[in-house]
Design a protein around this motif. Structure first.
Motif, short mmCIF file in Angstrom:
data_model
loop_
_atom_site.label_atom_id
_atom_site.label_comp_id
_atom_site.label_asym_id
_atom_site.label_seq_id
_atom_site.Cartn_x
_atom_site.Cartn_y
_atom_site.Cartn_z
N LEU A 1 4.35 28.14 -20.18
CA LEU A 1 4.76 27.50 -21.43
C LEU A 1 4.26 26.06 -21.50
O LEU A 1 3.81 25.59 -22.55
CB LEU A 1 6.29 27.53 -21.55
N ALA A 2 4.33 25.36 -20.38
CA ALA A 2 3.86 23.97 -20.34
C ALA A 2 2.37 23.90 -20.67
O ALA A 2 1.92 23.05 -21.46
CB ALA A 2 4.14 23.35 -18.97
N ASP A 3 1.59 24.79 -20.07
CA ASP A 3 0.14 24.82 -20.35
C ASP A 3 -0.12 25.14 -21.82
O ASP A 3 -1.02 24.56 -22.44
CB ASP A 3 -0.55 25.85 -19.46
N TYR A 4 0.65 26.07 -22.36
CA TYR A 4 0.48 26.46 -23.76
C TYR A 4 0.75 25.27 -24.68
O TYR A 4 -0.06 24.97 -25.59
CB TYR A 4 1.42 27.61 -24.10
N TYR A 5 1.88 24.58 -24.46
CA TYR A 5 2.22 23.46 -25.34
C TYR A 5 1.27 22.27 -25.13
O TYR A 5 0.99 21.53 -26.09
CB TYR A 5 3.68 23.04 -25.13
N LEU A 6 0.77 22.10 -23.92
CA LEU A 6 -0.21 21.04 -23.69
C LEU A 6 -1.46 21.27 -24.54
O LEU A 6 -1.98 20.35 -25.18
CB LEU A 6 -0.59 20.98 -22.20
N GLU A 7 -1.91 22.52 -24.57
CA GLU A 7 -3.09 22.85 -25.37
C GLU A 7 -2.82 22.66 -26.86
O GLU A 7 -3.65 22.09 -27.59
CB GLU A 7 -3.51 24.29 -25.11
N GLN A 8 -1.64 23.11 -27.32
CA GLN A 8 -1.30 23.00 -28.74
C GLN A 8 -1.22 21.55 -29.20
O GLN A 8 -1.79 21.18 -30.24
CB GLN A 8 0.04 23.70 -29.01
N TYR A 9 -0.55 20.71 -28.43
CA TYR A 9 -0.36 19.33 -28.86
C TYR A 9 -1.58 18.46 -28.59
O TYR A 9 -1.77 17.43 -29.26
CB TYR A 9 0.91 18.76 -28.21
N LYS B 1 -5.97 14.65 -28.70
CA LYS B 1 -6.00 13.99 -27.40
C LYS B 1 -6.78 14.90 -26.44
O LYS B 1 -6.59 16.12 -26.42
CB LYS B 1 -4.58 13.77 -26.86
N ASN B 2 -7.62 14.32 -25.62
CA ASN B 2 -8.42 15.09 -24.67
C ASN B 2 -7.66 15.27 -23.36
O ASN B 2 -7.99 14.68 -22.33
CB ASN B 2 -9.76 14.38 -24.43
N MET B 3 -6.59 16.09 -23.42
CA MET B 3 -5.75 16.30 -22.24
C MET B 3 -6.37 17.38 -21.35
O MET B 3 -6.83 18.41 -21.84
CB MET B 3 -4.34 16.72 -22.65
N GLU B 4 -6.34 17.14 -20.05
CA GLU B 4 -6.98 18.06 -19.10
C GLU B 4 -5.98 18.91 -18.32
O GLU B 4 -6.32 19.99 -17.84
CB GLU B 4 -7.86 17.28 -18.12
N GLY B 5 -4.76 18.42 -18.16
CA GLY B 5 -3.80 19.23 -17.42
C GLY B 5 -2.69 18.39 -16.80
O GLY B 5 -2.38 17.29 -17.27
N ILE C 1 6.85 18.11 -23.64
CA ILE C 1 5.38 18.11 -23.55
C ILE C 1 4.77 17.38 -24.75
O ILE C 1 3.81 16.61 -24.60
CB ILE C 1 4.84 19.55 -23.48
N GLU C 2 5.34 17.58 -25.94
CA GLU C 2 4.81 16.91 -27.12
C GLU C 2 4.88 15.39 -26.95
O GLU C 2 3.90 14.68 -27.22
CB GLU C 2 5.59 17.33 -28.37
N ARG C 3 6.03 14.89 -26.51
CA ARG C 3 6.17 13.45 -26.32
C ARG C 3 5.21 12.93 -25.26
O ARG C 3 4.59 11.86 -25.43
CB ARG C 3 7.62 13.11 -25.93
N ALA C 4 5.07 13.69 -24.17
CA ALA C 4 4.19 13.25 -23.09
C ALA C 4 2.74 13.16 -23.56
O ALA C 4 2.02 12.21 -23.21
CB ALA C 4 4.31 14.21 -21.91
N VAL C 5 2.32 14.12 -24.37
CA VAL C 5 0.94 14.10 -24.89
C VAL C 5 0.73 12.88 -25.78
O VAL C 5 -0.29 12.19 -25.70
CB VAL C 5 0.64 15.40 -25.67
N ILE C 6 1.72 12.60 -26.62
CA ILE C 6 1.60 11.46 -27.54
C ILE C 6 1.54 10.13 -26.77
O ILE C 6 0.72 9.26 -27.07
CB ILE C 6 2.79 11.43 -28.53
N MET C 7 2.40 9.98 -25.77
CA MET C 7 2.57 8.69 -25.10
C MET C 7 1.61 8.47 -23.94
O MET C 7 1.36 7.32 -23.55
CB MET C 7 4.01 8.56 -24.59
N SER C 8 1.05 9.52 -23.36
CA SER C 8 0.22 9.37 -22.17
C SER C 8 -1.10 8.66 -22.49
O SER C 8 -1.73 8.92 -23.51
CB SER C 8 -0.08 10.73 -21.55
N GLY C 9 -1.49 7.79 -21.56
CA GLY C 9 -2.77 7.10 -21.71
C GLY C 9 -3.85 7.67 -20.84
O GLY C 9 -4.97 7.15 -20.79
#
Length: 454
Positions: A330-338, A344-348, A373-381
């Motif tokens: 689920l975490a991987d799925y939401y990381l990809e979606q957000y 954002k170019n999130m890798e994992g 996960i949504e918040r982490a994607v938004i806030m992560s640098g």
């Protein structure tokens, strides 16, 4: 030399009788049973009474000579009846674009008429073999059937198995589970794989409907029935006619409203507010709650006869803490979606992040994980998420909260009161957070606070 034993059963649907006879004469040399029909309307009854290994379906019928529309419609209807049944499409017009579209919609393969016997036979045998291979791996099979529900854990495979068995029936279903576990997704999956899939799916959050508007919302009203009734309004029962009505948070209904709902379900008729005309209803009912209805029955808070009416089949949806094998999926799925949503170019995830996600108990279940996960994607640098990117609540187990609150002389009333009091203190009186940890709705928590004078 001994003749090889034939096996396999094929249903062939084509509006040209000559083609059916030609196909049957050829294929009966290789398969044990060949069923033929020129009428696609017979497909549901045939599939309900016989098991087939593959369906050979014409893409164009006399109602719709060359567009393939009727064939596409029956392709989807057969998939809704049995998503695992291989379907091979036929067309006499050699339109490769129609065939490609059919395969994108889920057809296993296609053949062009007139067919070449060897290729025709191979196509059907390959389709059957593919289905057998997929059946040997139930996880992959369920992932294909229920793409909107992510899960490979044993508890979720058990849920998928129940949905698979009951979706095609018209049995009423009660989905039980904590807040945030995805009860509506289960209801939608049941609808999608039922014979009512082409009809409406209507969702109603009973927890958000006031008692004064209950009848108007569910049964509709006539113009002038009350002060704000400026025009006729169709209720949710009528909107769901022929389809599925999903009643979420059914445990929130007062006994008075439960009685009104039961009357409609028993008679399968509703009367709009301000009218005397009875309207027949044809719906499949799916209900959901996060409350223990059996306990509510013993406290006279829920009608037992209503429970019997709504829970022909019960599906107990596990909380996320009991399906830890699905957390990282689920975490991987939401990381990809957000990552896509917020560009954002999130890798994992770093290993420590995975470990933190898996060890956390997720009192808010999938909804809490999604928001985390949504918040982490938004806030992560950085492109890799670490533990510091998550704001996970400090864990205090319910057991720890209870340990100093009761002894062998405590009643259930005492235990529940003390437990709610402790949780409210933990969350500084925040109703939403406390209700989330307790696994009940805000409305349910308000009622308990009032009941216990807290």
């Amino acid at each position: 030399m001994a003749t090889p034993q034939k096996s396999g059963s094929i249903l062939i649907v084509d509006d040209h009788h000559d083609i059916l006879i030609a196909a049957k004469l050829f294929l009966k040399r290789y398969f044990a049973h060949i069923e033929i029909t020129t009428d696609p309307e017979r497909i549901p009854s045939i599939l309900a009474n016989q098991q087939f290994d593959v369906v050979l379906l014409d893409m164009n019928f006399t109602k719709d000579i060359s567009s393939g529309k009727e064939g596409f419609d029956w392709l989807q209807r057969i998939q809704n009846m049995d998503a695992t049944l291989p379907i091979v499409m036929m067309t006499a017009y050699g339109d490769i674009q129609l065939a490609i579209k059919a395969m994108k919609m889920g057809a296993t393969d296609f053949v062009l008429k007139p067919w070449e016997n060897e290729a025709f036979l191979k196509t059907l045998k390959d389709a059957i073999q593919k289905q057998k291979s997929e059946s040997a791996n139930p996880t992959e099979n369920y992932q294909r059937k229920f793409p909107n529900i992510i899960g490979e854990s044993e508890p979720m495979l058990a849920v998928f198995n129940v949905i698979d068995k009951i979706a095609a029936t018209d049995a009423n279903v009660l989905v039980l589970g904590e807040n945030g576990t995805g009860k509506e997704l289960i209801a939608r999956a049941i609808h999608k794989h039922s014979d009512r899939a082409q009809a409406p799916f209507v969702s109603v959050d009973l927890g958000s409907i006031s008692a004064s508007l209950f009848e108007s919302e569910l049964f509709g009203h006539k113009k002038g029935a009350f002060t704000d009734a400026r025009e006729d309004r169709v209720g949710r029962f009528e909107l769901a006619q022929g389809g599925t009505l999903f009643l979420d948070e059914i445990g929130n209904l007062s006994p008075h409203l439960q009685s009104k709902l039961l009357t409609a379900l028993q008679s399968r008729k509703i009367v709009r507010v301000g009218s005397t005309k009875e309207i027949p209803i044809d719906i499949r009912l799916v209900c959901a709650t996060n409350m223990a209805l059996s306990d509510m029955i013993s406290k006279k808070e829920f009608r037992q006869d209503l429970l019997y009416r709504i829970n022909t089949i019960e599906i107990d949806l596990p909380p996320l803490r009991e399906r830890k094998g699905d957390i990282l999926l689920l975490a991987d799925y939401y990381l990809e979606q957000y990552s896509k949503k917020y560009q954002k170019n999130m890798e994992g995830f770093h290993k420590d992040a995975y470990a933190a996600l898996k060890s956390y108990s997720w009192p808010g279940n999938i909804r809490e994980l999604q928001h985390t996960i949504e918040r982490a994607v938004i806030m992560s640098g950085t492109p890799m998420l670490s533990t510091d990117d998550f704001q996970l609540k400090k864990q205090t187990s319910n057991r720890a909260i209870l340990d100093d609150s009761w002894d062998d002389t405590s009643t259930l009333h005492d235990i529940e009161k003390q437990h709610i009091k402790k949780v409210m203190t933990t969350h500084d009186g925040n109703i939403s957070s406390a209700a989330e940890q307790l696994g009940i709705t805000r409305a349910s928590l308000y009622r308990r606070l009032k009941k216990y004078g807290l």
